[in-house]
Scaffold this motif. Sequence first.
Motif, mmCIF file in Angstrom:
data_model
loop_
_atom_site.group_PDB
_atom_site.id
_atom_site.type_symbol
_atom_site.label_atom_id
_atom_site.label_comp_id
_atom_site.label_asym_id
_atom_site.label_seq_id
_atom_site.Cartn_x
_atom_site.Cartn_y
_atom_site.Cartn_z
ATOM 1 N N LYS A 170 0.933 -1.159 -0.098
ATOM 2 C CA LYS A 170 -0.083 0.147 0.021
ATOM 3 C C LYS A 170 0.966 1.488 0.014
ATOM 4 O O LYS A 170 0.661 2.245 -0.568
ATOM 5 C CB LYS A 170 -0.871 0.070 1.226
ATOM 6 C CG LYS A 170 -1.904 1.159 1.346
ATOM 7 C CD LYS A 170 -2.854 1.087 2.617
ATOM 8 C CE LYS A 170 -3.485 2.590 2.822
ATOM 9 N NZ LYS A 170 -3.898 2.790 3.824
ATOM 10 N N LYS A 171 1.871 1.320 0.771
ATOM 11 C CA LYS A 171 2.671 2.425 0.813
ATOM 12 C C LYS A 171 3.497 2.622 -0.357
ATOM 13 O O LYS A 171 3.523 3.863 -0.946
ATOM 14 C CB LYS A 171 3.837 2.245 1.920
ATOM 15 C CG LYS A 171 3.381 2.241 3.388
ATOM 16 C CD LYS A 171 4.333 2.068 4.389
ATOM 17 C CE LYS A 171 3.805 2.241 5.989
ATOM 18 N NZ LYS A 171 5.204 1.957 6.758
ATOM 19 N N ASN A 174 1.092 3.887 -2.811
ATOM 20 C CA ASN A 174 0.610 5.440 -2.677
ATOM 21 C C ASN A 174 1.897 6.413 -2.996
ATOM 22 O O ASN A 174 1.620 7.345 -3.705
ATOM 23 C CB ASN A 174 0.606 5.698 -1.068
ATOM 24 C CG ASN A 174 -0.065 6.900 -0.606
ATOM 25 O OD1 ASN A 174 -1.024 7.346 -1.009
ATOM 26 N ND2 ASN A 174 0.822 7.650 0.262
ATOM 27 N N TYR A 175 2.944 5.860 -2.951
ATOM 28 C CA TYR A 175 4.314 6.569 -3.431
ATOM 29 C C TYR A 175 4.324 6.770 -4.897
ATOM 30 O O TYR A 175 4.563 8.072 -5.493
ATOM 31 C CB TYR A 175 5.480 5.746 -3.063
ATOM 32 C CG TYR A 175 6.914 6.327 -3.845
ATOM 33 C CD1 TYR A 175 7.339 7.466 -3.173
ATOM 34 C CD2 TYR A 175 7.364 5.738 -4.983
ATOM 35 C CE1 TYR A 175 8.798 7.938 -3.517
ATOM 36 C CE2 TYR A 175 8.396 6.310 -5.379
ATOM 37 C CZ TYR A 175 9.027 7.464 -4.887
ATOM 38 O OH TYR A 175 10.336 7.947 -5.531
ATOM 39 N N LEU A 208 -4.901 4.575 -7.630
ATOM 40 C CA LEU A 208 -5.707 5.012 -6.494
ATOM 41 C C LEU A 208 -6.822 3.784 -6.281
ATOM 42 O O LEU A 208 -6.865 3.739 -5.178
ATOM 43 C CB LEU A 208 -6.563 6.363 -6.671
ATOM 44 C CG LEU A 208 -5.664 7.604 -6.774
ATOM 45 C CD1 LEU A 208 -6.627 8.807 -7.036
ATOM 46 C CD2 LEU A 208 -4.866 7.848 -5.524
ATOM 47 N N LYS A 211 -5.004 1.035 -4.503
ATOM 48 C CA LYS A 211 -4.753 1.412 -3.248
ATOM 49 C C LYS A 211 -5.938 1.150 -2.203
ATOM 50 O O LYS A 211 -5.854 0.516 -1.246
ATOM 51 C CB LYS A 211 -4.280 3.027 -3.181
ATOM 52 C CG LYS A 211 -3.691 3.215 -1.487
ATOM 53 C CD LYS A 211 -3.297 4.577 -1.425
ATOM 54 C CE LYS A 211 -4.184 5.660 -1.598
ATOM 55 N NZ LYS A 211 -3.732 7.055 -1.182
ATOM 56 N N GLN A 215 -6.470 -1.769 0.649
ATOM 57 C CA GLN A 215 -7.043 -1.368 1.844
ATOM 58 C C GLN A 215 -8.329 -2.087 2.385
ATOM 59 O O GLN A 215 -8.262 -2.529 3.501
ATOM 60 C CB GLN A 215 -7.683 0.182 1.989
ATOM 61 C CG GLN A 215 -7.981 0.793 3.431
ATOM 62 C CD GLN A 215 -7.001 0.679 4.322
ATOM 63 O OE1 GLN A 215 -5.703 1.226 4.129
ATOM 64 N NE2 GLN A 215 -7.284 -0.019 5.341
#
Length: 221
Positions: A170-171, A174-175, A208, A211, A215
């Motif tokens: 996820k990180k 997001n990056y 997005l 991601k 989540q």
Amino acid sequence: MTHLDLKNLIDKLNSESPCELIKTTLLYDNVYYGTALLKDPIDYDYNTPTNPYKVYFIKNKDNIFVGAVLDMDNTNLHWYVLKEHRKQGILTNAMEEVIIDHLFSSRRSQRVTVDTADNFPEDSEKILLKLGFNKLPDDEFLLKKVDRKEIKFRENEVNKITLEDYMTIKKKINYLAISLKFLETEIEIKKGGKPCIKHLKNANLNLLRLKNEIQCIIDFE
């Protein structure tokens, strides 16, 4: 990928410094499977599409990485063992006990072409024949899944992805999403406020969505 490239990957894994260009997961005992890049993505030629390599890495009894097998899908395999660890059966055992069955979890056959320009092509031929491969013309060998007499490794023995793995993914997503949005804004500014490249916007939206999907998996876990 050359022998030297595989050796460099092995050396990086044995280095005390962590390598972000190689990600592995333990399959069983001393065999790892992972993905690798030879250099940082930013250093690749943007005109040449580049996919990460899929590689099996093999440790010896001293917990040192000594061998690697490049998975080129069902068309070929390319392996390398550090010189001081050859003639010990490390590669053959890893292939027989784990790698062959893991390959057959995603394909029905495996071909291997022996490079006669290699220093020891006869050694590769001996390994393949011992593993049950049939010799074909033009230094090619073939093993079919249906001819595998005994399945020694099953896919469900593979370590499952953990909650921590999902958080790391996820990180990273997001990056990438933030980097793409930054690039999108930069292009819009340089174009005088005009809309950015359509595919770039779509890529950002897809990241997005991905991601959010990750989540949802984390929440479920």
